[in-house]
Design an enzyme around this catalytic site. Structure first.
Site, PDB file in Angstrom:
ATOM      1  N   LYS A   1      -8.615  -4.490   2.495  1.00  0.00           N
ATOM      2  CA  LYS A   1      -7.235  -4.483   2.991  1.00  0.00           C
ATOM      3  C   LYS A   1      -7.050  -5.577   4.038  1.00  0.00           C
ATOM      4  O   LYS A   1      -7.949  -5.812   4.862  1.00  0.00           O
ATOM      5  CB  LYS A   1      -6.929  -3.100   3.588  1.00  0.00           C
ATOM      6  CG  LYS A   1      -5.474  -2.873   3.962  1.00  0.00           C
ATOM      7  CD  LYS A   1      -5.233  -1.415   4.361  1.00  0.00           C
ATOM      8  CE  LYS A   1      -3.801  -1.136   4.764  1.00  0.00           C
ATOM      9  NZ  LYS A   1      -3.573   0.290   5.093  1.00  0.00           N
TER      10      LYS A   1
ATOM     11  N   SER B   1       0.115   2.707   2.853  1.00  0.00           N
ATOM     12  CA  SER B   1       0.239   1.266   2.979  1.00  0.00           C
ATOM     13  C   SER B   1      -0.895   0.489   2.313  1.00  0.00           C
ATOM     14  O   SER B   1      -0.776  -0.714   2.129  1.00  0.00           O
ATOM     15  CB  SER B   1       0.286   0.871   4.464  1.00  0.00           C
ATOM     16  OG  SER B   1      -0.938   1.216   5.111  1.00  0.00           O
TER      17      SER B   1
ATOM     18  N   SER C   1      -2.350   6.439   4.401  1.00  0.00           N
ATOM     19  CA  SER C   1      -2.319   5.164   3.688  1.00  0.00           C
ATOM     20  C   SER C   1      -3.439   4.918   2.695  1.00  0.00           C
ATOM     21  O   SER C   1      -3.344   3.999   1.883  1.00  0.00           O
ATOM     22  CB  SER C   1      -2.267   4.006   4.682  1.00  0.00           C
ATOM     23  OG  SER C   1      -0.956   3.891   5.154  1.00  0.00           O
TER      24      SER C   1
END
Ligand code: GLN
Length: 449
Positions: free
Chosen positions: A68, A143, A167
């Site tokens: 990420k 996310s 997330s």
């Protein structure tokens, strides 16, 4: 590559990397899972293959990992999918990345996400939204949108996400993959760019439970550099997996039904009956404070995020955040600034802290009477890309995932079933440091031995 191919050496690390790069080249223009690829991935793979030949390779040798974009990987950009950090090249490796490298995992690239991890859909990225590879035309969830999508689209074996309020779990549910949010403090946060540091945890996303367990055991454990990490033993989750759930007590909260779409509940209950078939017993529990979870979470996040963003003042990094950020990030900064003002902090922030300890107490109390709390991950199915939601509708996605962060407990998600072809995840929550119980239940659902 499958774990089997890895163990038998049927596919080399170089071949594995090459296959994934080809798949990304072919299909990522549609999915938009990656912001940047690692130009050194092939070279790193070659070195891992040499170590494999010498019999000196680590646990992750052969595996390809997507990261990420809020985690520092030296030489790659940790943009947080923002314009603010568009040109920020990480000068160092986060602790989790050091640990992955030590075990010979190869990092293939940096994934797309909601800007600064603020969002539940993957749509707030400065680099454009990500597609859900398992339900075309819909959001992948957020996310950690690109990390879940990369795993689901077979662009990598594994991915790292971060989870402040869901997330990792929300996109794992929408994309039909495995995701684990560890106990707060089990995995070092050094090198993770904060959303809300009292809630943030890094964790794995994977296509199967064993490889998720493997990545978790590599990144977990105390770090001398970080006082907030727990002095936990180095567990070997992957070798302790067992699908025998006899004696395991699982709680299903009646409040889950109140807040969740019936078609999702049906899939979740079906998964629970499979766990019963493996020896677990399911009982009803109560979580009356669930209704307070969302306001408590968001007030906390606004205040902590506001404080975290003060370093983006345009002096050290390219841009002043307020001048270039998206709507959602700006909303949080404004609200955080307002709530942090002395005259309001008692009314909002301190109240949130009180509710937070109430929710934590309630969760831990329930988890003294059952081994796991099992239920849905999100109250509704992922919406169609481009559909517009109000902020409150967007926040509502997080209702069932934020309690684990507020309580600091571990939680995992695995596919329970599908509703009209759209994946639906089962969420399992356990007491602090009881990751193994979650992994075992997921393993049983997957059909492991
Ligand atoms: N959707 C939640 C939020 O917007 C959770 C984000 C996260 O876990 N990083 O804050």
């Amino acid at each position: 590559m499958s774990m089997e191919e890895l163990r038998t050496g049927a596919v080399s690390t170089q071949e594995n990397v090459a296959r994934y790069l080809e798949a990304i080249e072919e299909r990522d223009s549609e999915v938009n899972a990656f912001i940047e690829l690692n130009p050194r991935a092939e070279e790193e793979a070659r070195r891992v293959d040499e170590k494999l030949r010498r019999g000196e390779a680590g646990k992750l040798a052969g595996l390809v990992i997507a990261v990420k974009s809020n985690i520092n990987v030296r030489g790659l950009r940790a943009t947080c999918a923002s314009k603010t950090l568009e040109n920020y090249v990480s000068p160092y490796d986060a602790t989790v990345i050091e640990r992955i490298r030590r075990e010979d995992g190869v990092i293939i690239g940096m994934t797309n996400m909601d800007e600064f991890a603020c969002g539940s859909s993957g749509e707030t990225s400065y680099f454009g939204a990500t597609q859900n590879p398992s339900a075309r035309g819909r959001i992948p969830g957020g996310s950690s949108s690109g990390s879940a999508a990369a795993v689901a689209a077979k662009f990598a074996d594994l991915a790292l996400g971060s989870d402040t309020g869901g997330s990792i779990r929300n996109p794992a549910s929408h994309c039909g993959v495995v995701g684990v949010k560890p106990t707060y403090g089990l995995v070092p946060r050094h090198g993770l760019i904060d959303l809300a540091m009292s809630l943030d945890q890094i964790g794995p996303l994977a296509r199967d439970v064993r490889s998720a367990a493997l990545l978790l055991e590599v990144i977990a454990g105390h770090s001398d550099r970080e006082a907030t990490t727990i002095r936990a033993r180095g567990e070997s989750y992957s070798s302790q997996l067992s699908a025998d759930l006899s004696g395991m007590k699982i709680g299903f909260a009646r409040e889950f039904e109140e807040y969740t779409a019936g078609e999702i509940i049906r899939e979740v209950k079906h998964a629970l009956s499979k766990l019963e078939a493996q020896g677990a017993s399911v009982v009803e529990v109560e979580l009356p404070s669930l209704e307070k979870a969302l306001p408590t979470y968001y007030l906390t996040v606004f205040v902590e995020f506001f404080s975290a963003t003060r370093r983006y003042d345009g002096r050290r990094y390219g841009y002043r955040i307020e001048e270039v950020c998206g709507e959602e990030v700006l909303r949080r900064i404004m609200l955080g600034r307002y709530i942090s003002r002395k005259e309001y902090s008692g009314r909002y922030y301190r109240r949130a802290l009180q509710f937070r300890s109430l929710i934590k107490r309630e969760m831990l109390e329930v988890l003294r009477s059952v081994d796991l709390i099992a239920g849905p991950t999100t109250p509704k199915l992922p919406h169609r890309l481009g559909e517009s939601l109000t902020p409150l509708e967007m926040y509502a996605y997080d209702l069932l995932t934020v309690p684990a962060n507020l309580a600091g407990i571990p939680a995992g998600v695995i596919k329970a079933g599908e509703v009209r072809g759209i994946p639906v995840g089962l969420q399992l929550q356990a007491g602090p440091l009881e990751e193994q119980k979650i992994l075992n239940a997921m393993y049983a659902l997957e059909g492991g031995e």
